[in-house]
Design a protein around this motif. Structure first.
Motif, PDB file in Angstrom:
ATOM      1  N   UNK A  46      12.459  -2.759 -26.148  1.00 20.02           N
ATOM      2  CA  UNK A  46      11.558  -1.703 -25.347  1.00 20.02           C
ATOM      3  C   UNK A  46      12.436  -1.272 -24.310  1.00 20.02           C
ATOM      4  N   UNK A  47      12.474  -0.128 -23.801  1.00 20.25           N
ATOM      5  CA  UNK A  47      13.398   0.721 -22.940  1.00 20.25           C
ATOM      6  C   UNK A  47      12.605   1.310 -21.578  1.00 20.25           C
ATOM      7  N   UNK A  48      12.888   0.910 -20.620  1.00 27.05           N
ATOM      8  CA  UNK A  48      12.173   1.587 -19.507  1.00 27.05           C
ATOM      9  C   UNK A  48      13.240   2.305 -18.827  1.00 27.05           C
ATOM     10  N   UNK A  49      12.893   3.789 -18.690  1.00 30.05           N
ATOM     11  CA  UNK A  49      13.928   4.807 -17.963  1.00 30.05           C
ATOM     12  C   UNK A  49      13.416   4.951 -16.560  1.00 30.05           C
ATOM     13  N   UNK A  50      14.208   4.297 -15.896  1.00 29.54           N
ATOM     14  CA  UNK A  50      13.985   4.332 -14.406  1.00 29.54           C
ATOM     15  C   UNK A  50      14.675   5.441 -13.459  1.00 29.54           C
ATOM     16  N   UNK A  51      13.742   6.093 -12.873  1.00 26.23           N
ATOM     17  CA  UNK A  51      14.437   7.298 -11.935  1.00 26.23           C
ATOM     18  C   UNK A  51      13.841   7.259 -10.555  1.00 26.23           C
ATOM     19  N   UNK A  52      12.689   6.605 -10.370  1.00 25.93           N
ATOM     20  CA  UNK A  52      11.883   6.478  -9.468  1.00 25.93           C
ATOM     21  C   UNK A  52      12.740   5.976  -8.266  1.00 25.93           C
ATOM     22  N   UNK A  55      11.690   2.310  -7.036  1.00 25.48           N
ATOM     23  CA  UNK A  55      11.863   1.406  -7.929  1.00 25.48           C
ATOM     24  C   UNK A  55      13.266   0.888  -8.164  1.00 25.48           C
ATOM     25  N   UNK A 137      15.990 -11.557 -13.436  1.00 22.36           N
ATOM     26  CA  UNK A 137      15.387 -10.728 -14.559  1.00 22.36           C
ATOM     27  C   UNK A 137      13.627 -11.198 -14.454  1.00 22.36           C
ATOM     28  N   UNK A 143       8.685  -6.224 -10.982  1.00 17.30           N
ATOM     29  CA  UNK A 143       8.821  -4.858 -10.192  1.00 17.30           C
ATOM     30  C   UNK A 143       8.438  -3.807 -11.460  1.00 17.30           C
ATOM     31  N   UNK A 144       8.519  -4.188 -12.589  1.00 10.53           N
ATOM     32  CA  UNK A 144       8.478  -3.049 -13.596  1.00 10.53           C
ATOM     33  C   UNK A 144       7.043  -3.301 -14.238  1.00 10.53           C
ATOM     34  N   UNK A 145       6.386  -4.440 -13.891  1.00 11.72           N
ATOM     35  CA  UNK A 145       4.909  -4.665 -14.082  1.00 11.72           C
ATOM     36  C   UNK A 145       5.092  -4.791 -15.571  1.00 11.72           C
ATOM     37  N   UNK A 146       5.847  -5.818 -16.022  1.00 10.37           N
ATOM     38  CA  UNK A 146       5.817  -6.310 -17.611  1.00 10.37           C
ATOM     39  C   UNK A 146       4.626  -6.943 -18.121  1.00 10.37           C
ATOM     40  N   UNK A 152      12.751  -9.040 -19.452  1.00  6.97           N
ATOM     41  CA  UNK A 152      13.713  -8.190 -19.345  1.00  6.97           C
ATOM     42  C   UNK A 152      15.350  -8.695 -20.017  1.00  6.97           C
ATOM     43  N   UNK A 154      18.397  -6.835 -19.953  1.00  4.75           N
ATOM     44  CA  UNK A 154      19.676  -6.277 -19.148  1.00  4.75           C
ATOM     45  C   UNK A 154      19.108  -4.732 -18.673  1.00  4.75           C
TER      46      UNK A 154
ATOM     47  N   UNK B 101      18.707 -16.373 -16.533  1.00  3.49           N
ATOM     48  CA  UNK B 101      17.463 -17.056 -16.968  1.00  3.49           C
ATOM     49  C   UNK B 101      17.377 -17.206 -18.481  1.00  3.49           C
ATOM     50  N   UNK B 102      18.729 -16.665 -19.244  1.00  2.95           N
ATOM     51  CA  UNK B 102      18.424 -16.853 -20.583  1.00  2.95           C
ATOM     52  C   UNK B 102      19.318 -18.188 -21.034  1.00  2.95           C
ATOM     53  N   UNK B 106      23.094 -16.160 -24.018  1.00  2.00           N
ATOM     54  CA  UNK B 106      23.855 -14.857 -24.042  1.00  2.00           C
ATOM     55  C   UNK B 106      24.639 -14.708 -24.985  1.00  2.00           C
ATOM     56  N   UNK B 176       8.167   2.830 -27.795  1.00  2.91           N
ATOM     57  CA  UNK B 176       9.417   2.121 -27.234  1.00  2.91           C
ATOM     58  C   UNK B 176       9.902   2.446 -26.022  1.00  2.91           C
ATOM     59  N   UNK B 177       9.643   3.530 -25.572  1.00  3.73           N
ATOM     60  CA  UNK B 177      10.238   3.965 -24.348  1.00  3.73           C
ATOM     61  C   UNK B 177       9.302   4.303 -23.333  1.00  3.73           C
ATOM     62  N   UNK B 178       9.676   4.137 -22.236  1.00  3.61           N
ATOM     63  CA  UNK B 178       8.567   4.050 -21.096  1.00  3.61           C
ATOM     64  C   UNK B 178       9.202   4.635 -19.921  1.00  3.61           C
ATOM     65  N   UNK B 179       8.508   5.029 -18.667  1.00  3.09           N
ATOM     66  CA  UNK B 179       9.205   5.579 -17.722  1.00  3.09           C
ATOM     67  C   UNK B 179       8.603   4.868 -16.244  1.00  3.09           C
ATOM     68  N   UNK B 180       9.811   4.466 -15.726  1.00  8.96           N
ATOM     69  CA  UNK B 180       9.762   3.959 -14.263  1.00  8.96           C
ATOM     70  C   UNK B 180       9.029   2.366 -14.421  1.00  8.96           C
ATOM     71  N   UNK B 181       7.787   2.346 -14.899  1.00  7.69           N
ATOM     72  CA  UNK B 181       7.341   0.991 -15.189  1.00  7.69           C
ATOM     73  C   UNK B 181       6.746   0.856 -16.567  1.00  7.69           C
ATOM     74  N   UNK B 182       6.620  -0.452 -17.072  1.00  6.48           N
ATOM     75  CA  UNK B 182       6.187  -0.691 -18.348  1.00  6.48           C
ATOM     76  C   UNK B 182       4.963  -0.072 -18.792  1.00  6.48           C
TER      77      UNK B 182
END
Lengths: 185, 185
Positions: A46-52, A55, A137, A143-146, A152, A154, B101-102, B106, B176-182
């Motif tokens: 899953x990929x979160x694109x962070x611009x805010x 955050x 992580x 922070x990303x509310x997973x 997470x 990387x 934490x992995x 890795x 699979x793609x989100x913005x700023x938060x999950x």
């Protein structure tokens, strides 16, 4: 660009220009990740694109202060992609049982397959990236509310490079390739 | 071939022709792996090229009988590449402490980065591969006489495809793609 040229030309970029990324380029990079292979085609990535900006600032706080990619995560790169993974899919049988001696950790493998597609695609479009793996992580997940079943893996800043990183040397093939049994050259 | 075409065109190939692989092609595939990025450039990956019929037969015995890639591992593909990893490097600090934490896992990530380069390079040269992850990795390590600090990650048969595998569908980008938060589309 020939593929081997793309592979050998990619560098870890830690300084970025603020120039925005074109939508079509970002789309191609995400498509590249999407088409990676995975365990039983489970696609745990899953990929979160962070611009805010807020955050981004909070994510940067999860990195050690000494990490040279910290300014890129904090605000310099136009975009940060946080790679996450759904647990309980990769490395598990159809019946939900762990199928290897790597426990649940096959998600690290599958997510990396997708991320390598992503960084190669970025480089072929003239965009820089760097794998950032050393940070808190668990805090980033908050922070990303997973949800509980997502972790997470990387972070990758994405943007046009504001530096020309040097080539890092590699081991010779004779150090990493053997024949029939380990250690046989 | 354009990179996105290589990425989207790659398939899991499980049936192979006996046609030998050209030395220059094999070399390019190994070079592609060698130039992958890794944790602190630690390059934990190791590759064993297995051609010996007896070792191939023993490796095949570590797979579940139902695995469709078993004949390829046993004798059909001209070559099997067993990907291994050195422990205690990837995911560790300069001082040898676990830095994420992995835990030690890795190495799964870094080895996958190199393997994705490898399968893409193979496909761009007209060669097929498939990731084989479900087998008794501890038994394979014995067969290949791995030292204690090296583990088997997966096996890849390599050769010209004797089948045309269908495209497996993928999740949509919106899944699979989100913005700023999950979860934020």
């Amino acid at each position: 660009m020939e593929l081997l040229e793309v592979i050998k030309g990619r560098r870890a970029v830690r300084k970025y220009k603020p120039t925005p990324i074109k939508d079509e380029d970002l789309n191609a990079i995400l498509e590249a990740a999407r088409w990676a292979p995975s365990w039983r085609n489970s696609q745990c990535w899953r990929f979160i694109l962070v611009r805010d900006p807020e955050i981004r600032a909070r994510l940067a706080e999860t990195l050690p202060e000494t990490n040279l990619a910290l300014p890129a995560i904090e605000e310099q790169a136009p975009l940060v992609i946080v790679a996450c993974a759904e647990l309980g899919k990769s490395g598990y049988s159809r019946k939900g049982q762990r199928a290897t001696n790597k426990g649940e950790w096959w998600y690290m493998f599958d997510t990396a397959l997708a991320l390598q597609n992503m960084v190669l695609m970025a480089h072929s479009l003239g965009l820089g990236t760097v794998h950032v793996g050393r940070f808190d992580a668990a805090k980033a997940a908050q922070i990303l509310e997973l949800p509980e079943n997502i972790v997470v893996v990387e972070m990758i800043p994405l943007g046009y490079a504001a530096e020309q990183p040097e080539v890092k040397s590699r081991k010779e093939l004779s150090e990493i390739v053997f024949h029939d049994k380990y250690g046989h050259e």
